[in-house]
Scaffold this motif. Structure first.
Motif, PDB file in Angstrom:
ATOM      1  N   GLU A  63       0.814  -1.114  -0.021  1.00 36.50           N
ATOM      2  CA  GLU A  63      -0.125   0.037   0.036  1.00 36.50           C
ATOM      3  C   GLU A  63       0.990   1.162  -0.006  1.00 36.50           C
ATOM      4  O   GLU A  63       1.192   1.822   1.002  1.00 36.50           O
ATOM      5  CB  GLU A  63      -1.084   0.055   0.959  1.00 36.50           C
ATOM      6  CG  GLU A  63      -2.050  -0.934   1.101  1.00 36.50           C
ATOM      7  CD  GLU A  63      -3.150  -0.875   2.263  1.00 36.50           C
ATOM      8  OE1 GLU A  63      -3.194   0.190   2.782  1.00 36.50           O
ATOM      9  OE2 GLU A  63      -4.181  -1.687   1.952  1.00 36.50           O
ATOM     10  N   LYS A  65       0.985   4.543  -0.114  1.00 35.32           N
ATOM     11  CA  LYS A  65       0.191   5.616   0.134  1.00 35.32           C
ATOM     12  C   LYS A  65       0.588   6.877  -0.694  1.00 35.32           C
ATOM     13  O   LYS A  65      -0.208   7.740  -1.219  1.00 35.32           O
ATOM     14  CB  LYS A  65      -0.103   5.848   1.590  1.00 35.32           C
ATOM     15  CG  LYS A  65      -0.944   7.010   1.994  1.00 35.32           C
ATOM     16  CD  LYS A  65      -1.323   7.220   3.501  1.00 35.32           C
ATOM     17  CE  LYS A  65      -1.967   8.329   3.463  1.00 35.32           C
ATOM     18  NZ  LYS A  65      -2.491   8.446   5.131  1.00 35.32           N
ATOM     19  N   ALA A  68       0.473   6.527  -4.274  1.00 33.74           N
ATOM     20  CA  ALA A  68      -1.081   6.498  -4.653  1.00 33.74           C
ATOM     21  C   ALA A  68      -1.523   7.911  -4.737  1.00 33.74           C
ATOM     22  O   ALA A  68      -2.479   8.395  -5.673  1.00 33.74           O
ATOM     23  CB  ALA A  68      -1.598   5.702  -3.782  1.00 33.74           C
ATOM     24  N   LEU A  69      -1.391   8.640  -3.831  1.00 34.76           N
ATOM     25  CA  LEU A  69      -1.916  10.053  -3.491  1.00 34.76           C
ATOM     26  C   LEU A  69      -1.326  10.848  -4.654  1.00 34.76           C
ATOM     27  O   LEU A  69      -2.041  11.842  -5.308  1.00 34.76           O
ATOM     28  CB  LEU A  69      -1.743  10.455  -2.212  1.00 34.76           C
ATOM     29  CG  LEU A  69      -2.550   9.894  -1.203  1.00 34.76           C
ATOM     30  CD1 LEU A  69      -2.280  10.521   0.307  1.00 34.76           C
ATOM     31  CD2 LEU A  69      -4.051  10.154  -1.286  1.00 34.76           C
ATOM     32  N   PRO A 153       0.014   2.200  -8.308  1.00 38.76           N
ATOM     33  CA  PRO A 153      -0.656   2.490  -7.053  1.00 38.76           C
ATOM     34  C   PRO A 153      -1.410   3.707  -7.176  1.00 38.76           C
ATOM     35  O   PRO A 153      -0.855   4.804  -7.651  1.00 38.76           O
ATOM     36  CB  PRO A 153      -0.013   2.294  -5.908  1.00 38.76           C
ATOM     37  CG  PRO A 153       1.471   2.848  -6.633  1.00 38.76           C
ATOM     38  CD  PRO A 153       1.377   2.278  -7.756  1.00 38.76           C
ATOM     39  N   ALA A 155      -4.674   6.128  -5.446  1.00 40.92           N
ATOM     40  CA  ALA A 155      -5.923   6.269  -4.609  1.00 40.92           C
ATOM     41  C   ALA A 155      -7.116   6.587  -5.191  1.00 40.92           C
ATOM     42  O   ALA A 155      -7.218   7.325  -6.249  1.00 40.92           O
ATOM     43  CB  ALA A 155      -5.460   7.390  -3.461  1.00 40.92           C
ATOM     44  N   GLN A 189      -6.379  -0.484  -0.242  1.00 42.28           N
ATOM     45  CA  GLN A 189      -6.852   1.006  -0.536  1.00 42.28           C
ATOM     46  C   GLN A 189      -6.563   1.647  -1.788  1.00 42.28           C
ATOM     47  O   GLN A 189      -7.091   2.516  -2.040  1.00 42.28           O
ATOM     48  CB  GLN A 189      -7.145   1.794   0.739  1.00 42.28           C
ATOM     49  CG  GLN A 189      -7.878   1.078   2.138  1.00 42.28           C
ATOM     50  CD  GLN A 189      -9.236   0.934   1.870  1.00 42.28           C
ATOM     51  OE1 GLN A 189      -9.842   1.978   1.993  1.00 42.28           O
ATOM     52  NE2 GLN A 189      -9.525  -0.335   1.515  1.00 42.28           N
ATOM     53  N   TYR A 190      -5.305   1.197  -2.171  1.00 45.13           N
ATOM     54  CA  TYR A 190      -4.658   1.823  -3.221  1.00 45.13           C
ATOM     55  C   TYR A 190      -4.500   1.290  -4.544  1.00 45.13           C
ATOM     56  O   TYR A 190      -3.518   1.262  -5.045  1.00 45.13           O
ATOM     57  CB  TYR A 190      -3.423   2.535  -2.858  1.00 45.13           C
ATOM     58  CG  TYR A 190      -3.459   3.290  -1.427  1.00 45.13           C
ATOM     59  CD1 TYR A 190      -4.313   4.649  -1.377  1.00 45.13           C
ATOM     60  CD2 TYR A 190      -2.990   2.716  -0.195  1.00 45.13           C
ATOM     61  CE1 TYR A 190      -4.313   5.457  -0.447  1.00 45.13           C
ATOM     62  CE2 TYR A 190      -3.292   3.716   0.876  1.00 45.13           C
ATOM     63  CZ  TYR A 190      -3.785   4.759   0.923  1.00 45.13           C
ATOM     64  OH  TYR A 190      -4.087   5.558   2.033  1.00 45.13           O
TER      65      TYR A 190
END
Length: 278
Positions: A63, A65, A68-69, A153, A155, A189-190
């Motif tokens: 993940e 994050k 991904a963002l 990845p 989000a 979540q990603y």
């Protein structure tokens, strides 16, 4: 004398011509593989193991994050540049109608699996000769998606910092989504790119459009991927471009099935031929 062709009897319009050459020589053009009769126990086991493996690998992808963002910001900026960044407006509009967005939440959480399994069962029972090729296309589509989750990845909009999207599952306390609420810690979540809600719904729609004969079924088949696209955007689980990724995955899946069987699934004979010794 020229080549002749014979057709295996399967009823009117169901035969598939195979070229036969004089002298028993193999024709240069590749013939489609003869479909074998699927075994129910094997198919149930294969689908169960495959989905378990898909979930395991998808959730085992790190993940990432931060990446991904960043990727979500890039996608959002790109869609603004293209003039298609209306996800936020769709999300807020749908969220303002409680019964509509609650229905969409349950649609997102359930139909993705129910309809896909239903189409697989329908193909197995009504089109056994085409079932294996269609299943291969679905599996290859999903396998391609796993590669996308690992390499890119992303989000979903609802997790974007400052994106002002509404997480409709959390707001309306609906159950079933692996992406929100208490179940979010069990799912990556990603992994929003590509959207398998689109890949699978389009696979279902194309299969029914190509093979179903009942008019209202064909209408629903055409509407299903379109409705799914609206739902994944309205619930802030995907961008439009995630849907494009799902379409590309399906294109690769269908290409894999055609490469293996020589034709697309719908062009194979409806009936399956029992393998020797089966």
């Amino acid at each position: 004398m020229g080549d002749t062709a014979v057709t295996r009897p399967e009823g009117p319009g169901k035969g598939l011509p195979y070229p036969v050459t004089v002298g028993g020589r193999t024709p240069p053009a590749r013939r489609p593989r003869a479909p074998r009769r699927p075994r129910l126990w094997f198919e149930i086991l294969l689908i169960a193991v495959s989905y378990w493996t898909y979930s395991l690998i998808r959730n085992a992808v790190p993940e990432q994050k931060a990446a991904a963002l960043r990727n979500a910001d890039w996608v959002w900026h790109t869609e603004h540049h293209l003039g298609i960044a209306v996800e936020q407006a769709v999300n807020h509009t749908a969220n303002s109608v409680t019964w509509l967005i609650v229905g969409m939440n349950y649609y997102y959480a359930t139909l993705h699996f129910v309809i896909t399994v239903g189409v697989l069962v329908w193909l197995y029972r009504i089109h056994p000769g085409r079932y294996a090729a269609a299943r291969l296309a679905l599996f290859a589509t999903t396998g391609t998606a796993l590669l996308g989750y690992y390499l890119y990845p992303l989000a979903p909009p609802r997790l974007m910092a400052g994106g002002r999207f509404v997480d409709t599952v959390q707001v309306h306390h609906t159950w079933g989504s692996m992406a929100s609420g208490d179940l979010k810690h069990m799912s990556n979540q990603y992994a929003a790119m590509p959207s398998m809600h689109i890949g699978w719904s389009l696979w279902c729609g194309l299969a029914l459009l190509a093979l179903a004969t009942v008019p209202w079924v064909r209408v629903l088949a055409a509407l299903y991927p379109a409705a799914t696209l609206v739902v994944i955007v309205a619930t802030a689980n995907h961008f439009w471009l995630d849907a494009v990724g799902g379409v590309l995955c399906l294109a690769l899946g269908l290409t894999a099935a055609r490469a293996w069987y020589g034709v697309l699934p719908h062009a194979l004979p409806r009936a399956a031929w029992q393998a020797a010794g089966a």
